[in-house]
Enzyme design. Sequence first.
Site, PDB file in Angstrom:
ATOM      1  CE  LYS A 162      -3.790  -2.601   1.002  1.00  0.00           C
ATOM      2  NZ  LYS A 162      -3.737  -3.692   1.958  1.00  0.00           N
ATOM      3  CG  ASP A 218      -9.182  -7.668  -3.571  1.00  0.00           C
ATOM      4  OD1 ASP A 218     -10.338  -7.988  -3.218  1.00  0.00           O
ATOM      5  OD2 ASP A 218      -8.270  -7.476  -2.756  1.00  0.00           O
TER       6      ASP A 218
END
Length: 411
Positions: A162, A218
């Site tokens: 991230k 995802d």
Amino acid sequence: FKALILVGGFGTRLRPLTLTKPKPLVEFANRPIVEHQIEALVKAGVTDIVLAVNYRPEVMAKAMHDYESRYNVKIHFSVETEPLGTAGPIALARDVLLADATPFFVLNSDVICEFPFSDLAAFHTAHGGEGTIMVTKVDDPTKYGVVVTKGGSSVIDRFVEKPQIFVGDRINAGIYIFNPSVIDRIQPRPTSIEREIFPAMASESQLHCMDLEGIWMDVGQPKDYLLGTSLYLQALADRDYALAQAAVTSSAASSATSPTPVPSPSPVASSPYRHSRTASQAKPPRLVKIAGPPLCRLPFVKGNVLIDPSASIGEGCKIGPDVIIGPGVVIGDGVRIVSSVIMEAATIKDHAFVKRSIVGWHSTVGQWARLDGTAVLGDDVHVVEEVYVNGAIILPHKEVKACVLSPQIIM
Ligand code: GDD
Ligand code: MG
């Protein structure tokens, strides 16, 4: 081979669906997400699958029991007493994973793709490093783990989970294969594979990556779930189209050599709901698929649509593109559905309009009601007639009697 599926976490971002079922059991294209994964693992020769769970294993037990016999595979539950993150569960399951010296697969439970596990295993064995992760390119890498490779090779130089600043656009697809020795790097305590184990392996040049071909998503958030659905439907359409082309080519080839024409071997090519197409036609392939008995009448379908054969559809509807209709769904007359998923046993009444939304199990959308803007209805939600719901998340068992004009959570 063996495999471990990371099933923990509370699936918060897929609420309200995950208030009723754990994320892996939420259907994607009318089959639980985890079933897509189990099927693909078994195809690649996996005999033992560990489900790493950190809450309520009993809710998954029955479904997994069915899969054991359907797919002829052993499914082991590994239950954490506290959440062990994305690496800890690997150490907890060491007995199963170390039963022999072959590498094992690990996957996140919320990813959808074509799961090329055999290719991954072959690539992994060929480079000889300790681990390989599948990577894919995305436009916005900030919500994923990003890999940076060593100049043109498959060796990962850096792994950044991230990232706040741009480091690259090749991201961790959540599908790995590891040599058994990776287990020695992990303790059975809360550990992040992305933040602790991958950076360590990368610093020793033991982590490689392989680019994933085809679609990837995802599907752990409603927007991505809907986007993933449309990608998946197009991939199915492309695959059917390729199969049909191959059948046409092979029957042409065989009729050239043999005196009697051979009937097409592919059920896809001969199925009555496929529009036949020749190579010269440039339009992209389209999927209209009813997974069961052939449907006789399809004037209402537009683009890629998947409809369970047990669903019933009224007169004068227009459905598609990018729509999935689950088992036992009842659709009234004059209904318009686009870019949406209607789950098992839901009812969409006459003249309702459902766009970019998910209608949960047993829910009802009333006459002339409208859903739009990634609205998600949980299990057994009832939207009364003429109401407009825009982008709201509606928790299970609610009745929506007034318009909801902006995204919010109704509980
Ligand atoms: N057993 C267990 N225990 N599983 C867990 C736990 C835990 O404590 N915590 C998370 N998981 C599981 C989740 O159920 C999911 O299948 C997987 O681990 C990853 O967790 P997510 O919460 O979905 O992570 P993410 O989507 O933010 O990021 C991950 O996936 C991205 C790809 O979709 C990371 O692996 C990223 O690097 C990756 O790019
Ligand atoms: Mg995720």
